[in-house]
Design an enzyme around this catalytic site. Structure first.
Site, PDB file in Angstrom:
ATOM      1  N   ASP A   1     -20.644  48.988 -64.594  1.00 14.22           N
ATOM      2  CA  ASP A   1     -20.469  49.266 -63.163  1.00 14.22           C
ATOM      3  C   ASP A   1     -20.812  50.709 -62.827  1.00 14.22           C
ATOM      4  O   ASP A   1     -21.089  51.525 -63.709  1.00 14.22           O
ATOM      5  CB  ASP A   1     -19.033  48.944 -62.734  1.00 14.22           C
ATOM      6  CG  ASP A   1     -18.015  49.827 -63.439  1.00 14.22           C
ATOM      7  OD1 ASP A   1     -18.001  51.040 -63.167  1.00 14.22           O
ATOM      8  OD2 ASP A   1     -17.227  49.314 -64.256  1.00 14.22           O
TER       9      ASP A   1
ATOM     10  N   HIS B   1     -24.072  51.174 -72.923  1.00 15.42           N
ATOM     11  CA  HIS B   1     -24.358  49.743 -72.934  1.00 15.42           C
ATOM     12  C   HIS B   1     -25.210  49.305 -71.753  1.00 15.42           C
ATOM     13  O   HIS B   1     -25.403  48.115 -71.540  1.00 15.42           O
ATOM     14  CB  HIS B   1     -23.063  48.940 -72.966  1.00 15.42           C
ATOM     15  CG  HIS B   1     -22.429  48.923 -74.318  1.00 15.42           C
ATOM     16  ND1 HIS B   1     -21.230  48.278 -74.583  1.00 15.42           N
ATOM     17  CD2 HIS B   1     -22.828  49.460 -75.497  1.00 15.42           C
ATOM     18  CE1 HIS B   1     -20.921  48.435 -75.859  1.00 15.42           C
ATOM     19  NE2 HIS B   1     -21.877  49.151 -76.424  1.00 15.42           N
TER      20      HIS B   1
ATOM     21  N   SER C   1      -5.204  82.990 -40.693  1.00 17.16           N
ATOM     22  CA  SER C   1      -5.994  83.173 -39.475  1.00 17.16           C
ATOM     23  C   SER C   1      -5.291  84.215 -38.621  1.00 17.16           C
ATOM     24  O   SER C   1      -4.077  84.154 -38.450  1.00 17.16           O
ATOM     25  CB  SER C   1      -6.093  81.840 -38.715  1.00 17.16           C
ATOM     26  OG  SER C   1      -6.659  82.036 -37.438  1.00 17.16           O
TER      27      SER C   1
ATOM     28  N   PHE D   1     -15.678  76.686 -42.760  1.00 16.81           N
ATOM     29  CA  PHE D   1     -15.667  75.465 -41.960  1.00 16.81           C
ATOM     30  C   PHE D   1     -16.994  75.288 -41.218  1.00 16.81           C
ATOM     31  O   PHE D   1     -17.488  76.231 -40.589  1.00 16.81           O
ATOM     32  CB  PHE D   1     -14.523  75.495 -40.946  1.00 16.81           C
ATOM     33  CG  PHE D   1     -13.215  75.085 -41.529  1.00 16.81           C
ATOM     34  CD1 PHE D   1     -12.774  73.780 -41.429  1.00 16.81           C
ATOM     35  CD2 PHE D   1     -12.427  75.999 -42.222  1.00 16.81           C
ATOM     36  CE1 PHE D   1     -11.566  73.380 -41.971  1.00 16.81           C
ATOM     37  CE2 PHE D   1     -11.220  75.629 -42.773  1.00 16.81           C
ATOM     38  CZ  PHE D   1     -10.791  74.313 -42.655  1.00 16.81           C
TER      39      PHE D   1
END
Length: 476
Positions: free
Chosen positions: A110, A148, A286, A353
């Site tokens: 997977d 595999h 801030s 940001f």
């Protein structure tokens, strides 16, 4: 091996960059993938075999191919159907993907490992064919060896006894690479049963070559319980057999760590992650209004804080808060420049940001995801100041309130420094009632109280704050 001792030792390898993962089918089971028995149930029925009475599933796959004149088309179809690409990674995948593990090995077909790593922003170099071993993906920071094969290439997957018997000739380069990694890195085997003949061959070679100088490895196993067995006799037999198998693994210097249920495995990995990020400090800050200290003193304080955190071998995680974030980063970078042995990426995570998209709703949703990703990379969160400019007014920085709630939700130890005022003062008013993941004792709580008291000079905060971080590191 005791769980606490395993975590301590594996953490050391993580911090030194020597940790690796070997993932077996059990790691993907909770994502909804079937095991070998269920994968081959219908195929066994076509052979008039009862899969519940069989244990050699590789042999069943071979018998089926034999019955089809060596045509494995139907077997390939089963693989594609049972391992769809739209499954989501498990909690274990996601926790492991956050850790600084650059080498992954798996026998799984997977793509859950690749998805989890990509979701964490990592560049994974996937190797499922021999020719891929000769090439390096640009800018990779993780290599995944799928020894595999891969679900999207079922014709090349290792499924039958023929595939295993020819492995050394067709895929021998994988065995050589695995030998090198098992020699130089410390592996955690998870969801693996140790019945794979290719791995057994590699482990035996390492044992003969290095004898008592083999590198230590670890394996997580669920202990046998009475609920797993039909009766007491089966329980005693299965329990005894597990003990014998785990003792045998010691020949290869593989120490086993037992859990009582599969639900405990994510908790073990979470504890590893929590302990690892305990040296990472998220700084939420801030400021537009610097009163009563003034802009120069506030910037000086932030610069000193950044430098002192680096000096203490802590990693600083910052979103570059308005008005003061650059001073924090400046102090951190200045300290790093005085210590060339320290790597920038190991000591500083800077995540400014993004200002786009322009749509406020979309931007807020993006920022929330961004905040969670950034905060999840730390074990401690410090909150300083917390105001910003909106038009001509100075208002509370609501983003800091959001970061505080996220930090609590993610299990960080939160340190609001109310002495710096604004939102931080509000967050620290009931500091003792805040649920914390680590018990810092009465001394730690007294320091938390102290950090809420107003100060004439900001530098007076530095000593208590660093003392509390030291207490946290010792308590963890």
């Amino acid at each position: 091996m005791e769980r606490s001792r395993f975590i301590e030792l594996y953490l050391k390898d993580l911090e030194e960059g020597n940790a690796a993962i070997f993932a077996g089918a059990g790691l993907s089971a909770s994502a909804g993938f079937v095991n070998w028995k269920e994968l081959l149930r219908e195929i066994a029925a076509e052979l008039n075999l009862n899969v519940d009475r069989e244990s050699d599933f590789v042999a069943i796959a071979q018998y089926y191919v034999n019955s089809k004149g060596q045509n494995r088309g139907q077997l390939n179809k089963v693989l594609l159907e049972e391992f769809p690409a739209d499954k989501n990674p498990t909690e274990c995948h996601r926790i492991l993907a956050r850790l600084p593990i650059s080498t992954w090995w798996t026998t799984n077909y997977d793509r859950l490992i690749e998805t989890a790593l990509t979701d964490e922003g990592k560049v994974a170099d996937i190797k499922y064919q021999v020719n891929q071993l000769a090439y390096t993906k640009p800018n990779r920071n993780v290599t995944v060896f799928k020894m595999h094969g891969d679900v999207e290439h079922p014709g090349d997957a290792v499924l039958t006894r023929d595939d295993y018997e020819k492995y050394a000739f067709k895929r021998g380069a994988f065995l050589n690479a695995l030998t090198g990694d098992l020699t130089s890195k410390t592996f955690l085997f998870i969801g693996f049963s140790f019945t794979d003949p290719n791995l057994e061959r590699v482990l035996a070679q390492i044992r003969y070559r290095f004898a008592e100088n083999q590198r230590p490895h670890y394996a997580l196993f669920k202990s046998v319980s009475e609920h797993d067995c039909e009766d007491v006799e089966e329980f005693e037999y299965t329990k005894n057999r597990q003990a014998i198998v785990l003792e045998d693994l010691k020949r290869f210097n593989i120490e086993s760590v037992l859990v009582d249920s599969y639900d405990e495995i994510p908790r073990v990995l979470t504890e590893i992650y929590r302990r690892f990020v305990q040296n990472s400090i998220f700084v939420s800050t801030s400021a537009h209004d610097y009163s009563p200290w003034g802009e120069q003193d506030v910037h000086s304080f932030m610069e000193k804080l950044g430098g002192l955190l680096i000096e203490r071998n802590l990693k600083v995680v910052s979103g570059v808060g308005v008005g003061v974030g650059n001073a924090l980063l400046g102090g951190s970078i200045l300290s790093l420049s005085r210590h060339p042995e320290k790597r920038f990426d190991d000591n500083l995570v800077v995540r400014p940001f993004p200002q786009f998209p322009n749509d406020p709703g979309k931007r807020e949703a993006l920022w929330d995801t961004y905040r969670r990703d950034m905060i999840a990379r730390a074990g401690i969160a410090i909150f300083l100041f917390g105001n910003k400019q909106a038009g001509n007014a100075v208002v509370p920085a609501t983003g800091m309130q959001n970061e505080f709630e996220i930090a609590k939700e993610l299990g960080l130890f939160v340190i609001p420094v109310g002495a710096t005022g604004s939102i931080s003062r509000d967050l620290g008013r009931d500091v003792r009632s805040i649920p914390q993941p680590v018990d810092v004792g009465e001394k730690g709580l007294e320091i938390l109280d102290q950090l809420q008291e107003p100060v004439d000079e900001l530098d007076r905060i530095l000593g208590p704050l660093l003392d509390l971080i030291d207490i946290l590191k010792e308590a963890s």
